[in-house]
Design a protein around this motif. Structure first.
Motif, PDB file in Angstrom:
ATOM      1  N   UNK A 203       0.576  -1.061   0.110  1.00 30.39           N
ATOM      2  CA  UNK A 203       0.178  -0.057   0.110  1.00 30.39           C
ATOM      3  C   UNK A 203       1.210   1.206  -0.058  1.00 30.39           C
ATOM      4  N   UNK A 204       0.433   2.316  -1.276  1.00 27.91           N
ATOM      5  CA  UNK A 204       1.267   3.386  -1.526  1.00 27.91           C
ATOM      6  C   UNK A 204       0.140   5.081  -1.052  1.00 27.91           C
ATOM      7  N   UNK A 205       0.436   5.553  -0.072  1.00 30.57           N
ATOM      8  CA  UNK A 205      -0.288   6.451   0.510  1.00 30.57           C
ATOM      9  C   UNK A 205       0.347   7.384   0.342  1.00 30.57           C
ATOM     10  N   UNK A 206       0.294   8.952   0.042  1.00 33.54           N
ATOM     11  CA  UNK A 206       0.672  10.276   0.114  1.00 33.54           C
ATOM     12  C   UNK A 206      -0.490  11.116   0.173  1.00 33.54           C
ATOM     13  N   UNK A 207       0.009  12.510   1.134  1.00 31.46           N
ATOM     14  CA  UNK A 207      -0.588  13.437   1.467  1.00 31.46           C
ATOM     15  C   UNK A 207      -0.009  14.597   0.552  1.00 31.46           C
ATOM     16  N   UNK A 208      -0.167  15.671   0.731  1.00 30.50           N
ATOM     17  CA  UNK A 208       0.782  17.618   0.866  1.00 30.50           C
ATOM     18  C   UNK A 208      -0.808  18.218   0.155  1.00 30.50           C
ATOM     19  N   UNK A 209       0.727  19.055   0.735  1.00 33.90           N
ATOM     20  CA  UNK A 209      -0.131  21.250   1.078  1.00 33.90           C
ATOM     21  C   UNK A 209       1.007  21.791   0.923  1.00 33.90           C
ATOM     22  N   UNK A 210       0.751  22.842  -0.090  1.00 38.07           N
ATOM     23  CA  UNK A 210       1.422  23.671  -0.328  1.00 38.07           C
ATOM     24  C   UNK A 210       0.863  25.341  -0.450  1.00 38.07           C
ATOM     25  N   UNK A 211       0.797  26.464  -0.280  1.00 40.44           N
ATOM     26  CA  UNK A 211       0.888  28.131  -0.204  1.00 40.44           C
ATOM     27  C   UNK A 211       1.683  28.793  -0.234  1.00 40.44           C
ATOM     28  N   UNK A 212       1.732  30.044  -0.486  1.00 42.26           N
ATOM     29  CA  UNK A 212       2.500  30.963  -0.576  1.00 42.26           C
ATOM     30  C   UNK A 212       2.786  31.524   0.886  1.00 42.26           C
ATOM     31  N   UNK A 213       3.545  31.888   0.987  1.00 36.36           N
ATOM     32  CA  UNK A 213       4.725  33.033   1.617  1.00 36.36           C
ATOM     33  C   UNK A 213       4.287  34.064   1.482  1.00 36.36           C
ATOM     34  N   UNK A 214       4.693  35.001   0.158  1.00 40.29           N
ATOM     35  CA  UNK A 214       4.256  36.096  -0.578  1.00 40.29           C
ATOM     36  C   UNK A 214       4.598  36.012  -1.840  1.00 40.29           C
ATOM     37  N   UNK A 215       5.361  37.297  -2.725  1.00 42.44           N
ATOM     38  CA  UNK A 215       5.215  36.765  -4.096  1.00 42.44           C
ATOM     39  C   UNK A 215       6.327  36.273  -4.629  1.00 42.44           C
ATOM     40  N   UNK A 216       7.781  36.074  -3.261  1.00 42.98           N
ATOM     41  CA  UNK A 216       8.596  35.459  -3.639  1.00 42.98           C
ATOM     42  C   UNK A 216       9.138  34.240  -3.251  1.00 42.98           C
ATOM     43  N   UNK A 217       8.492  33.153  -2.352  1.00 40.90           N
ATOM     44  CA  UNK A 217       8.582  32.373  -1.151  1.00 40.90           C
ATOM     45  C   UNK A 217       7.240  31.472  -1.592  1.00 40.90           C
ATOM     46  N   UNK A 218       7.044  30.310  -0.944  1.00 35.54           N
ATOM     47  CA  UNK A 218       6.424  29.615  -0.612  1.00 35.54           C
ATOM     48  C   UNK A 218       7.290  28.242  -0.241  1.00 35.54           C
ATOM     49  N   UNK A 219       5.694  28.401   0.948  1.00 35.28           N
ATOM     50  CA  UNK A 219       5.679  26.284   1.601  1.00 35.28           C
ATOM     51  C   UNK A 219       4.706  25.165   0.595  1.00 35.28           C
ATOM     52  N   UNK A 220       5.675  24.470   1.979  1.00 33.71           N
ATOM     53  CA  UNK A 220       4.664  22.732   1.560  1.00 33.71           C
ATOM     54  C   UNK A 220       4.907  21.993   2.324  1.00 33.71           C
ATOM     55  N   UNK A 221       4.331  20.777   2.552  1.00 26.08           N
ATOM     56  CA  UNK A 221       4.509  19.636   3.539  1.00 26.08           C
ATOM     57  C   UNK A 221       3.832  18.631   2.831  1.00 26.08           C
ATOM     58  N   UNK A 222       4.842  17.384   2.755  1.00 33.68           N
ATOM     59  CA  UNK A 222       4.264  16.186   2.577  1.00 33.68           C
ATOM     60  C   UNK A 222       4.222  14.929   3.580  1.00 33.68           C
ATOM     61  N   UNK A 223       3.418  14.155   3.229  1.00 29.91           N
ATOM     62  CA  UNK A 223       3.658  12.581   3.943  1.00 29.91           C
ATOM     63  C   UNK A 223       2.825  11.277   2.752  1.00 29.91           C
TER      64      UNK A 223
END
Length: 367
Positions: free
Chosen positions: A93-113
């Motif tokens: 079984x292979x499972x995956x989840x991810x979420x991302x969003x910008x911090x401002x016009x020049x940077x962004x963050x994300x988290x994956x599992x």
């Protein structure tokens, strides 16, 4: 166009520098091949339908896995992806989840599992009791699971339009029932450059090498009564050497509101000689190619080839084989449904082809 060539040269030079650094470590021959291989299975129906060609193309929450620099190219303000797949006829079984969003016009963050595992494995060491009879109540079950949490950050650098960089911090946990477990940590780095319809990308996985520290429960690893005594492993540190992926893609406008997106990735491993198209003791290179045909950015048909290997048949003859993949996708009102058909085996076993694997992923973007 000259600016595109200069950026390509920059990516190639960076790859060469990182590669030379890695080969110095590889020469020490201190690490196993295919370490933390569960992180190379791939995520996302779009990517797996295109033969895992994504390092220059990823532009949604899955970019945290393929190339964190791509987080700055996502079209929605908030993006989330879920995926489930079952490999080897449903055993894995292979499972995956991810979420991302910008911090401002020049940077962004994300988290994956990511979680890849085999559940309900029978431990039959106590199946026969002290009187020599079978006692099914003595069967115990355990799971073998690998987990990873990936924290991603991306940022635009300087005034070079289209140039983005990103980095991942990976926390890894691997568990073999009550017998052993390991904690690990590693860092990835990525670059993407867009110029017109061209896409360039470079991903350096485990750039600092990734360390897994294993703890062995020797008491649980007792042998089966009457069976030969096997050597019980001891606590150890497992090191994963760097892998580099260099990719290029191009978008072409077709008549009738159709588009074609073609891309090629070159994966360069430094953990020893592998069965790839270009193979040596210093490094091995595995090429991949993918194509996506789109209509009005609503419907997509995908295909790809990867895993080029030389296979020896039962008769002793050798031939080059590739692993094909197909996929379809639909995008409507921020919702994305992607389905891929992938085949993990590249040869026939006993006259029968390995069962295809179906991968389904669901993404949603909020503007």
């Amino acid at each position: 166009m000259m600016h595109l060539f200069r950026s390509t040269a920059l990516l190639v030079s960076a790859s060469s520098l990182l590669f030379l650094t890695a080969t110095t470590v590889s020469a020490q021959d201190l690490t196993p091949k295919y370490s933390n291989e569960f992180l190379n299975v791939g995520v996302g129906g779009r990517a797996l339908g295109m033969g895992k060609v994504q390092v220059s193309l990823a532009q949604d929450a899955t970019a945290g896995y393929w190339n964190p620099a791509g987080l700055l190219s996502q079209k929605a303000k908030y993006d989330a992806v879920l995926m489930h797949s079952e490999l080897f006829s449903g055993i894995v079984k292979n499972d995956y989840a991810a979420f991302s969003m910008p911090l401002d016009e020049k940077s962004a963050i994300g988290i994956s599992a990511v979680r890849l595992g085999v559940d309900d494995i029978a431990d039959t060491r106590d199946l026969i009791n002290e009187f020599g009879y079978i006692d099914y109540t003595k069967i115990r079950y355990f799971s073998v699971s690998d987990y990873a949490v990936v924290l991603s950050y991306a940022r635009k650098i300087g005034n070079v339009e289209g140039l983005k960089v990103g980095a991942n911090a990976k926390i890894i946990y691997r568990n073999i029932g009550s017998f052993a477990n390991a904690w690990g940590f590693g860092i990835d780095a990525g670059v993407q450059y867009d110029k017109g319809n061209w896409r360039l990308g470079l991903m350096a996985r485990d750039i600092t090498t990734t360390y897994n520290s294993w703890a062995i429960n020797a008491d649980e690893l007792r042998p089966t009564p009457g069976a030969p005594l096997d050597e019980i492993p001891t606590n150890r540190t497992e090191i994963t050497l760097p892998t580099f992926v260099l990719g290029v893609g191009r978008l072409v406008e077709l008549p009738g509101e159709f588009t074609a997106l073609a891309a090629v990735d070159l994966e360069i491993t430094t953990d020893g000689q592998r069965n790839t198209l270009v193979s040596s003791k210093v490094a091995s290179i595995d090429p991949r190619a993918g194509l996506e045909i789109g209509y009005k950015n609503l419907a997509f048909l995908r295909g790809g080839v990867s895993n080029v290997q030389q296979i020896q048949s039962f008769t002793g003859s050798e031939a080059w084989k590739v692993q094909p993949s197909l996929g379809v996708g639909v995008a409507l009102s921020g919702l994305r449904l992607d389905v891929a058909l992938s085949q993990l085996a590249v040869e026939k076993l006993g006259g029968r082809t390995q069962t295809n694997n179906i991968i389904v992923s669901l993404g949603y973007g909020i503007k």
